[in-house]
Design an enzyme around this catalytic site. Structure first.
Site, mmCIF file in Angstrom:
data_model
loop_
_atom_site.group_PDB
_atom_site.id
_atom_site.type_symbol
_atom_site.label_atom_id
_atom_site.label_comp_id
_atom_site.label_asym_id
_atom_site.label_seq_id
_atom_site.Cartn_x
_atom_site.Cartn_y
_atom_site.Cartn_z
ATOM 1 C CG ASP A 185 -1.788 1.394 1.137
ATOM 2 O OD1 ASP A 185 -1.508 2.280 0.620
ATOM 3 O OD2 ASP A 185 -2.994 1.120 1.623
ATOM 4 C CG HIS A 186 1.624 4.039 -3.183
ATOM 5 N ND1 HIS A 186 0.175 4.003 -3.866
ATOM 6 C CD2 HIS A 186 1.640 5.444 -3.249
ATOM 7 C CE1 HIS A 186 -0.374 5.047 -3.915
ATOM 8 N NE2 HIS A 186 0.426 6.010 -3.838
ATOM 9 C CD GLU A 224 -6.270 10.428 -7.037
ATOM 10 O OE1 GLU A 224 -5.112 10.325 -7.558
ATOM 11 O OE2 GLU A 224 -7.016 9.576 -6.960
ATOM 12 C CG HIS A 248 -4.382 4.506 -0.621
ATOM 13 N ND1 HIS A 248 -3.382 3.561 -0.566
ATOM 14 C CD2 HIS A 248 -4.374 4.908 -2.113
ATOM 15 C CE1 HIS A 248 -2.973 3.345 -1.790
ATOM 16 N NE2 HIS A 248 -3.639 3.790 -2.665
HETATM 17 C C1 BG6 Z 1 -3.395 4.541 -6.123
HETATM 18 C C2 BG6 Z 1 -4.819 4.344 -6.973
HETATM 19 O O1 BG6 Z 1 -3.228 3.766 -5.306
HETATM 20 O O2 BG6 Z 1 -3.271 5.791 -5.500
HETATM 21 C C3 BG6 Z 1 -4.966 5.733 -7.804
HETATM 22 O O3 BG6 Z 1 -5.148 3.251 -7.499
HETATM 23 C C4 BG6 Z 1 -4.397 7.016 -7.211
HETATM 24 O O4 BG6 Z 1 -6.306 5.616 -8.355
HETATM 25 C C5 BG6 Z 1 -2.944 6.784 -6.743
HETATM 26 O O5 BG6 Z 1 -4.695 7.724 -8.097
HETATM 27 C C6 BG6 Z 1 -2.839 8.095 -5.677
HETATM 28 O O6 BG6 Z 1 -1.693 8.025 -5.274
HETATM 29 P P1 BG6 Z 1 -0.641 9.090 -4.970
HETATM 30 O O7 BG6 Z 1 0.677 8.870 -4.268
HETATM 31 O O8 BG6 Z 1 -0.564 10.178 -6.206
HETATM 32 O O9 BG6 Z 1 -1.494 10.232 -3.992
#
Ligand code: BG6
Length: 491
Positions: A185-186, A224, A248
């Site tokens: 989960d980045h 977003e 997330h």
């Molecule tokens: C991803 C989602 O995990 O996270 C995307 O699948 C989303 O839909 C993205 O755009 C957002 O990541 P970050 O790091 O740009 O906030």
């Protein structure tokens, strides 16, 4: 976390399946290149990029160059020499023998075993086949000479619901032990998310008020500006709830509300987060109707690879409760959406009104105290409070105390993927997910009720803050959205 020198001495081969996709082009390769420039990759390192397209390595590198900023041409050229492209089809089991040969050839060339890492940057809908293929080709076993087990990296969403996540896990565990599995989960790799641990447990200020006695409610927002871009096929099957709330936002929620772990390690942190997830109240169908909103941005149905009759939500809001001693009765509003006004991820803790009316006559309206943890952009922490405006009369005005990464530190913030790649190589699973079943148990009842048409799908204008119904929901609770009003570190 492994020391820099350790990493350097871990010969590794990094195989990326789905290498031509958005994730690989926009996140994995730019991060690998940054790590390479910072000399943080192992000395003996190779990247095998693989996908179905029949590119040559040069053609693939041209594709990657579009999304990998490379000011230093010399470094880019030498980085390129680490990369080889190989067409394979993991679902149809094509090209896997060649992949094995290439891995063996690398290990022969360096004269030792390597840490084999298989990164699944593929559609989550083919994970099952992918695990099976890796197993059948014995790629799960790693380098046999030294019994070094391979590692597998899996992106979210892991499963489609609780049942499918369990089946998937069963399949995965047929071939891989938990210590080999790195579920990403980045968000957990983001610097500001990691700082939440320090903020909460390395300071004395906040813990005493971090509970139902002081906190009125909490707002977790992940907005977003972008739409679904090239990911229509995946997104239309997933939707906002599965795409970001299941992972997330529930991760953020569990980190900001969990009890203090005994140690800063994988098991202690996972256990404490799991306690929170288990305590989140499962919503009944009637509660889903009143506590959730689902919306779709106008124009979504015209997006590439999206069903023209799609009922997939691109905006989701859920009001949740944690039924434990610390948080009983405190509402947590989780909201996320595509094509909103801008990009912001923040967690705002809103404190209860002060119980003493001393200054009531000196303010136009009450000034609440709020603590903002801003994950992105302009990362930082803010405290919103009342202060006396300078002058001969007594007037209170709202002010913000801020800690901003940009001004407090000069070090650049690594991208989440840079941190996570280092951890994959060193084998540190602290910032990776364990089993994800509990979060599906929270999400499934919402989907089920939505399918029965509780909380009907509404639409919203691109560039807005989402459906008007979301405002009504929070206003019914006599509250208002605080993000982006309280957005901080605007420098
Ligand atoms: C991803 C989602 O995990 O996270 C995307 O699948 C989303 O839909 C993205 O755009 C957002 O990541 P970050 O790091 O740009 O906030």
């Amino acid at each position: 976390m492994a020391k820099e020198t350790d990493i350097k001495n871990i010969p590794s081969i990094f195989v990326i399946f789905g290498a031509t996709g958005d994730l690989s082009r926009k996140k994995i390769f730019p991060s690998l290149f940054k790590l390479y420039c910072a000399k943080l990759l192992p000395e003996k390192f190779k990247i095998i990029a693989t996908a179905r397209s029949s590119f040559t390595t040069d053609e693939f590198l041209d594709l990657i160059a579009e999304t990998t900023p490379s000011k230093d041409q010399a470094k880019w050229s030498s980085f390129k020499s680490l990369v080889e492209y190989l067409p394979t089809d993991i679902e149809k089991k094509i090209g896997l023998d060649t992949l094995k040969e290439k891995i063996d050839a690398f290990e022969d060339e360096i004269g030792s075993c390597s840490q084999r890492i298989f990164y699944m940057a593929i559609s989550p809908f083919i994970y099952e086949y992918a695990f099976e293929t890796l197993g059948q080709y014995k790629l799960n076993l790693g380098c046999q000479k030294h019994g070094k087990l391979a590692r597998i990296v899996i992106e979210k969403p892991f499963g489609y619901d609780y049942e499918s996540s369990q089946l998937l896990n069963k399949k995965l565990n047929e071939y891989f032990e938990e210590k080999q599995i790195f579920r990403i989960d980045h968000f957990l790799g983001k610097e500001t998310v990691q700082n939440i641990f320090a903020f909460r447990f390395a300071n004395e200020f906040f813990e005493p008020i971090w509970n139902k006695n002081y906190i009125d409610h909490v707002q977790i927002t992940m907005a977003e500006h972008v739409g679904v871009e090239r990911r229509g096929e995946y997104y239309d099957r997933a939707g906002a709830l599965r795409d970001t709330i299941q992972n997330h936002l529930l991760q953020l929620l569990s980190i900001v509300t969990m009890e203090e772990p005994k140690m800063f390690d994988q098991t202690s942190i996972r256990d404490k987060k799991l306690d929170v997830l288990r305590s989140i109240r499962r919503l009944s169908e009637a509660e889903v109707a009143t506590n959730t909103i689902r919306g779709q941005y106008e124009g979504y149905k015209d997006e590439e690879k999206v069903d023209p009759k799609s009922t997939t939500e691109t905006y989701a809001l859920a009001k949740l409760f944690i039924d434990n001693d610390r948080w009983q009765g405190v509402p947590f509003y989780l909201r996320t959406g595509k094509k909103l006004v801008g990009k912001v991820t923040s967690i705002i803790f809103s404190l209860k009104e002060p119980g003493h009316p001393l200054f009531d006559s000196f303010t136009k309206e009450s000034i609440g105290n709020h603590v903002t943890l801003q994950i992105q952009p302009n990362e930082g922490i803010g405290i919103h409070l009342a202060a006396k405006k300078p002058g001969l009369t007594t007037t209170l005005e709202p002010v913000d105390m801020e800690f901003c990464y940009k001004t407090s530190f000069t070090e650049p913030q690594p991208d989440a993927y840079e941190r996570l790649i280092i951890d994959m190589i060193s084998g540190d699973q602290t910032l990776f997910l364990g089993q994800v079943g509990e979060s599906w148990k929270i999400i499934d009842p919402i989907h089920k009720a939505w399918e029965a048409n509780a909380a009907a799908l509404t639409t919203y204008k691109p560039g807005s803050w989402g459906p008007a119904e979301a405002d009504k929901l929070i206003q019914t609770d006599k509250k208002d959205w605080l993000a982006p009003l309280l957005s901080i570190c605007k420098i």
